[in-house]
Design an enzyme around this catalytic site. Structure first.
Site, mmCIF file in Angstrom:
data_model
loop_
_atom_site.group_PDB
_atom_site.id
_atom_site.type_symbol
_atom_site.label_atom_id
_atom_site.label_comp_id
_atom_site.label_asym_id
_atom_site.label_seq_id
_atom_site.Cartn_x
_atom_site.Cartn_y
_atom_site.Cartn_z
ATOM 1 N N LYS A 60 94.573 31.209 0.837
ATOM 2 C CA LYS A 60 95.553 32.285 0.751
ATOM 3 C C LYS A 60 95.673 32.948 2.127
ATOM 4 O O LYS A 60 94.664 33.260 2.764
ATOM 5 C CB LYS A 60 95.128 33.322 -0.279
ATOM 6 C CG LYS A 60 95.022 32.800 -1.709
ATOM 7 C CD LYS A 60 96.375 32.728 -2.367
ATOM 8 C CE LYS A 60 96.281 32.393 -3.838
ATOM 9 N NZ LYS A 60 97.583 32.351 -4.503
ATOM 10 N N ASP A 108 98.771 29.209 1.351
ATOM 11 C CA ASP A 108 99.691 29.847 0.407
ATOM 12 C C ASP A 108 99.929 31.274 0.863
ATOM 13 O O ASP A 108 99.018 32.093 0.859
ATOM 14 C CB ASP A 108 99.089 29.826 -0.997
ATOM 15 C CG ASP A 108 100.011 30.432 -2.047
ATOM 16 O OD1 ASP A 108 101.141 30.829 -1.693
ATOM 17 O OD2 ASP A 108 99.606 30.502 -3.219
ATOM 18 N N GLU A 111 102.771 27.170 0.985
ATOM 19 C CA GLU A 111 103.478 27.605 -0.217
ATOM 20 C C GLU A 111 104.206 28.916 0.044
ATOM 21 O O GLU A 111 103.632 29.851 0.614
ATOM 22 C CB GLU A 111 102.485 27.804 -1.373
ATOM 23 C CG GLU A 111 101.791 26.535 -1.819
ATOM 24 C CD GLU A 111 100.866 26.780 -2.993
ATOM 25 O OE1 GLU A 111 101.158 27.680 -3.817
ATOM 26 O OE2 GLU A 111 99.858 26.071 -3.097
ATOM 27 N N ASP A 162 107.234 27.880 -4.674
ATOM 28 C CA ASP A 162 106.423 28.263 -5.835
ATOM 29 C C ASP A 162 107.142 29.373 -6.605
ATOM 30 O O ASP A 162 107.880 29.113 -7.557
ATOM 31 C CB ASP A 162 105.041 28.704 -5.362
ATOM 32 C CG ASP A 162 104.108 29.088 -6.501
ATOM 33 O OD1 ASP A 162 104.533 29.056 -7.663
ATOM 34 O OD2 ASP A 162 102.932 29.421 -6.227
ATOM 35 N N LYS A 166 103.988 25.688 -12.169
ATOM 36 C CA LYS A 166 103.047 26.421 -13.022
ATOM 37 C C LYS A 166 103.678 26.525 -14.412
ATOM 38 O O LYS A 166 104.539 27.387 -14.646
ATOM 39 C CB LYS A 166 102.764 27.809 -12.458
ATOM 40 C CG LYS A 166 102.049 27.816 -11.107
ATOM 41 C CD LYS A 166 101.741 29.247 -10.691
ATOM 42 C CE LYS A 166 100.829 29.286 -9.468
ATOM 43 N NZ LYS A 166 101.567 29.009 -8.225
#
Length: 366
Positions: free
Chosen positions: A164, A194, A220, A245, A272
């Site tokens: 992240k 991400d 991402e 995403d 997701k």
């Protein structure tokens, strides 16, 4: 043989604080769905509605009331479910603006259709013990904390790490990536990052240029969703391949999905199911991505082992060689015991390990 639904909220507690660009997570609530058949005592299908705070379309104050309404209508209709009517039930009974409810009820119905054994999709993962390659997730934190997470994931055999970025100092994040690359080249360790939309129109290109020095597999969602001209430009020009995403969330119409991917032309999309409306909806994205030659992988969204199991079995259907994002089952102190096991950077379903699940009588049918 009418089916009945009951549900109950279950608050999952993180073992450690989990940092993202949207804040620090310490707990997360899911609603566990149980479907039973009056003619089959002791058989139940389990699912999970797990809206993510600040991200899911159905992260709304009256979520439980809306879930209760759906379950009440379901229970009044004396429904039975078969492969041919599953999609009809989901589409006509559950509004599009309740994607996690669609996902959770779809999981439970698939489970009970397959005998209520927590095997929703029969494949090499669920039946034969074949593992699914995963990325190891590095949460945001202090420089020292993130480096410690890297060491932990490497010791567990992960060969793909996802970090992240966007919340702590960007230079520190680059230092962590540099430290990894000094030890391991891209042929040994694959790196994903991400940003969760943390970059801006003013700094995105500069940051992507700096990140390209670390031989990254992908980034991402570099900027917030909804900025289509900016995102199309970044997808076309970024030296680090872009993966969409959050950009996909809330888009339910097939033609709108196609138009978005056609316009933005990303190298990758990340799927997701809980946020997209379940497996039927996710399969539409996969079909479109394949037509447009866009790569993709599937990621869990902080579900308990109930939801993670369903998502992993679904992911295994496709034999996608890319590492999937399914490493969230060990985040919680009070997860449900399950056959899911992480070994050497892979997720396995060990059939000899028993499930420990909440009982059927969670609540009176709504």
């Amino acid at each position: 043989m009418p089916l009945k639904i009951v549900y109950k909220p279950h608050t999952l507690h993180f073992r450690k604080e989990a940092g993202t660009s949207r804040g620090v997570l310490t707990q997360k609530t899911s609603w566990i769905i149980i479907v039973t058949d009056s003619e089959k005592p002791g058989v139940a299908g389990y699912g999970e509605c797990g809206p993510l705070q600040g991200l899911s379309v159905d992260d709304v104050p009256d979520f439980e009331a809306r879930l209760a309404d759906v379950c009440g209508i379901f229970n009044e209709l004396d429904l039975d479910v078969f492969p041919f009517n599953l999609g009809i039930i989901l589409e006509q009974l559950i509004p599009e603006n309740l994607p996690s409810v669609r996902a959770g009820i779809e999981m439970a119905l698939l489970d009970i259709m397959n005998g209520g054994q927590r095997v929703l999709f029969k494949n090499a993962f669920s039946n034969n013990g074949e593992g699914i390659l995963m990325n190891g997730l590095i949460w945001m934190g202090s420089y020292e904390n993130m480096l410690a997470q890297v060491e932990e994931k490497l010791s567990l055999g992960f060969t793909t790490l996802k970090m992240k970025v966007g919340a702590i100092d960007f230079e520190q994040e680059c230092r962590i990536l540099e430290a990894i690359r000094q030890r391991f080249d891209k042929g040994t360790i694959t790196l994903r990052v991400d940003a969760n939309g943390a970059f801006t129109a003013d700094n995105a290109k500069e940051r992507l240029s700096l990140l390209s020095a670390f031989d990254l597999h992908s980034i991402e969602q570099p900027v917030k969703a909804g900025q289509h001209e900016l995102m199309a430009d970044l997808c076309a020009s970024s030296p680090v391949p872009v993966a969409l995403d959050e950009e996909l969330i809330g888009i339910t119409n097939y033609r709108d999905k196609f138009a978005l991917l056609k316009k933005l032309a990303p190298p990758f999309i990340i799927l997701k199911p809980t946020l997209l409306g379940g497996f039927t909806a996710t399969s539409e994205w996969i079909e479109i991505a394949n037509r447009l030659h866009i790569g993709w992988w599937i990621t869990s969204a902080l579900e308990s082992n109930i939801g993670l199991n369903a998502i992993a079995q679904y992911a295994a259907k496709f034999n996608n060689p890319l590492p999937q994002g399914l490493g969230t089952g060990q985040l919680y102190t009070n997860n449900f015991d399950s056959p899911l096991t992480v070994e050497n950077g892979h997720l396995y379903y060990k059939k000899e390990v028993a499930w420990t699940l909440p009982g059927h009588a969670l609540a009176e049918p709504a």
